[in-house]
Design a protein around this motif. Structure first.
Motif, short mmCIF file in Angstrom:
data_model
loop_
_atom_site.label_atom_id
_atom_site.label_comp_id
_atom_site.label_asym_id
_atom_site.label_seq_id
_atom_site.Cartn_x
_atom_site.Cartn_y
_atom_site.Cartn_z
N PHE A 97 0.83 -1.20 0.00
CA PHE A 97 0.00 0.00 0.00
C PHE A 97 0.87 1.25 0.00
CE2 PHE A 97 -2.54 3.22 2.38
CZ PHE A 97 -3.55 3.39 1.44
N ARG A 98 1.95 1.25 0.78
CA ARG A 98 2.84 2.40 0.79
C ARG A 98 3.47 2.60 -0.59
NH1 ARG A 98 3.82 4.87 5.76
NH2 ARG A 98 4.50 6.49 4.31
N LYS A 99 3.76 1.51 -1.26
CA LYS A 99 4.30 1.60 -2.62
C LYS A 99 3.28 2.23 -3.57
CE LYS A 99 6.20 -1.33 -6.32
NZ LYS A 99 6.61 -2.71 -6.68
N GLU A 100 2.02 1.86 -3.42
CA GLU A 100 0.97 2.42 -4.27
C GLU A 100 0.83 3.93 -4.09
OE1 GLU A 100 -2.60 0.36 -3.41
OE2 GLU A 100 -1.85 -1.59 -4.07
N LEU A 101 1.19 4.43 -2.92
CA LEU A 101 1.07 5.86 -2.64
C LEU A 101 2.19 6.67 -3.29
CD1 LEU A 101 0.05 5.82 1.14
CD2 LEU A 101 -1.43 6.08 -0.86
N LEU A 102 3.20 6.00 -3.83
CA LEU A 102 4.32 6.70 -4.44
C LEU A 102 3.97 7.09 -5.88
CD1 LEU A 102 7.29 4.47 -3.20
CD2 LEU A 102 6.57 6.68 -2.29
N ARG A 103 3.19 8.12 -5.99
CA ARG A 103 2.80 8.60 -7.31
C ARG A 103 2.59 10.11 -7.25
NH1 ARG A 103 -1.69 5.41 -5.61
NH2 ARG A 103 -3.48 6.68 -4.97
N GLY A 104 2.65 10.73 -8.43
CA GLY A 104 2.52 12.18 -8.49
C GLY A 104 3.86 12.86 -8.31
N GLU A 105 3.82 14.16 -8.06
CA GLU A 105 5.03 14.94 -7.84
C GLU A 105 5.59 14.65 -6.44
OE1 GLU A 105 6.45 16.79 -10.20
OE2 GLU A 105 4.85 16.13 -11.54
N LEU A 106 6.89 14.91 -6.27
CA LEU A 106 7.56 14.59 -5.00
C LEU A 106 6.82 15.14 -3.77
CD1 LEU A 106 11.29 15.07 -6.03
CD2 LEU A 106 10.20 12.93 -5.36
N PRO A 107 6.42 16.41 -3.76
CA PRO A 107 5.75 16.90 -2.54
C PRO A 107 4.42 16.21 -2.25
CG PRO A 107 6.52 18.72 -3.90
CD PRO A 107 6.62 17.48 -4.74
N GLU A 108 3.86 15.55 -3.27
CA GLU A 108 2.56 14.93 -3.09
C GLU A 108 2.64 13.60 -2.34
OE1 GLU A 108 0.79 14.59 -6.94
OE2 GLU A 108 0.89 16.74 -7.33
N PHE A 109 3.79 12.92 -2.41
CA PHE A 109 3.88 11.62 -1.74
C PHE A 109 4.92 11.56 -0.63
CE2 PHE A 109 6.77 10.93 -5.43
CZ PHE A 109 7.92 10.52 -4.77
N THR A 110 5.75 12.58 -0.51
CA THR A 110 6.72 12.57 0.58
C THR A 110 6.04 12.95 1.89
OG1 THR A 110 7.40 14.80 -0.09
CG2 THR A 110 8.76 12.96 -0.83
N CYS A 111 6.73 12.70 2.99
CA CYS A 111 6.14 12.79 4.32
C CYS A 111 6.41 14.15 4.97
CB CYS A 111 6.69 11.67 5.19
SG CYS A 111 6.09 11.69 6.88
N LEU A 112 5.36 14.80 5.41
CA LEU A 112 5.52 16.11 6.07
C LEU A 112 6.41 16.01 7.29
CD1 LEU A 112 4.55 19.13 6.52
CD2 LEU A 112 2.95 18.11 8.15
N VAL A 113 6.11 15.05 8.18
CA VAL A 113 6.83 15.01 9.45
C VAL A 113 8.28 14.56 9.25
CG1 VAL A 113 4.78 14.80 10.88
CG2 VAL A 113 5.84 12.74 9.97
N GLY A 114 8.51 13.69 8.28
CA GLY A 114 9.88 13.31 7.97
C GLY A 114 10.66 14.48 7.40
N THR A 115 10.03 15.23 6.51
CA THR A 115 10.66 16.39 5.90
C THR A 115 11.04 17.42 6.96
OG1 THR A 115 9.48 16.10 3.82
CG2 THR A 115 10.32 18.30 4.28
N MET A 116 10.12 17.72 7.86
CA MET A 116 10.40 18.73 8.88
C MET A 116 11.44 18.24 9.87
SD MET A 116 6.94 20.95 9.62
CE MET A 116 6.06 19.68 10.54
N THR A 117 11.39 16.96 10.23
CA THR A 117 12.36 16.44 11.19
C THR A 117 13.78 16.61 10.70
OG1 THR A 117 10.80 14.79 12.04
CG2 THR A 117 13.13 14.37 12.41
N GLN A 118 14.02 16.28 9.44
CA GLN A 118 15.37 16.39 8.89
C GLN A 118 15.90 17.82 8.98
OE1 GLN A 118 15.45 14.63 4.88
NE2 GLN A 118 13.69 13.44 5.53
N GLU A 119 15.01 18.78 8.89
CA GLU A 119 15.42 20.18 8.83
C GLU A 119 15.55 20.83 10.20
OE1 GLU A 119 14.03 24.32 6.58
OE2 GLU A 119 12.88 22.48 6.32
N VAL A 120 14.68 20.49 11.13
CA VAL A 120 14.58 21.29 12.35
C VAL A 120 14.94 20.52 13.63
CG1 VAL A 120 12.72 22.61 11.27
CG2 VAL A 120 12.15 20.76 12.84
N TYR A 121 15.43 19.27 13.50
CA TYR A 121 15.62 18.45 14.71
C TYR A 121 16.54 19.11 15.72
CZ TYR A 121 20.25 17.03 13.08
OH TYR A 121 21.56 17.03 12.68
N GLY A 122 17.51 19.92 15.27
CA GLY A 122 18.45 20.52 16.20
C GLY A 122 18.12 21.95 16.58
N THR A 123 17.14 22.54 15.91
CA THR A 123 16.85 23.96 16.13
C THR A 123 15.46 24.22 16.70
OG1 THR A 123 16.11 24.14 13.82
CG2 THR A 123 18.42 24.69 14.30
#
Length: 210
Positions: A97-123
């Motif tokens: 099911f997670r594989k099926e969700l990998l469609r569309g443009e990058l921002p459409e299937f990537t993870c909000l919380v994963g994206t923010m964690t990578q950027e702000v974990y130390g700040t």
């Protein structure tokens, strides 16, 4: 909304529009590069509406992580991977099911919380904590099926159902990073396929029985 809507209902709608805009814009631009003006433009609202609901961009990011968790919980709760009677088939169907969700443009299937964690974990520790809660809460939904599969197929080791559930999220977040690095979905699909193969290997007792 009807003409008799109350002020509270109007305010709730505007807050939801801001949160939905945040999910899009934070994934497209990242937390640091996103301005409050960007969120307002995406939501079609004024800065006055924004500050009625949120004092700062950080407060919005924390609320967005919670909102993301709520929205995705509804999606996954009704997903078809719960249907198989066999617990291992349910775990593998989750990966499919997670594989099926990998469609569309990058921002459409990537993870909000994963994206923010990578950027702000130390700040921004408060944002990190909200993102960690969202990731861990979702991983926890996989634990009962993994435990049931371990019991059914006699799988034991120096790992736990909880650690395997978190590993699925680590692999998926890594797939999103690879997709961004390669600027395409294909490599992410390969990573999810490897995750499925790994789980099959872990439960190789079942494969031998078949």
């Amino acid at each position: 909304m009807t003409g008799t809507a109350t002020k509270d209902e109007i305010r709730h709608e505007s807050k939801t529009r801001i949160l939905q805009a945040a999910l899009r814009v934070f994934r497209e631009k990242g937390y640091s590069a996103t301005r409050i003006e960007d969120i307002c433009e995406a939501a079609g609202l004024t800065k006055g509406s924004f500050f009625h609901h949120f004092s700062t961009k950080e407060e919005l990011a924390i609320a967005a992580a919670d909102y993301w968790s709520e929205m995705t919980a509804v999606l996954f709760a009704s997903a078809p991977y719960h249907a198989p009677a066999d617990p291992l088939e349910r775990v593998l169907a989750y990966v499919d099911f997670r594989k099926e969700l990998l469609r569309g443009e990058l921002p459409e299937f990537t993870c909000l919380v994963g994206t923010m964690t990578q950027e702000v974990y130390g700040t921004h520790p408060a944002i990190r904590e909200a993102c960690e809660a969202a990731i861990s809460e979702h991983a926890a939904t996989l634990v009962p099926d993994i435990e049931a599969a371990m019991k059914k197929y006699g799988v034991k080791g120096d790992w736990t159902a909880e650690s395997l559930a978190l590993f699925t999220q680590a692999a998926l977040q890594g797939a999103f990073i690879i997709a961004k690095a390669k600027n395409g979905v294909g490599p992410a699909i390969d990573m999810v396929d490897h995750l499925r193969h790994y789980i099959e290997l872990v439960f190789s007792n079942r494969i031998r029985k078949e």
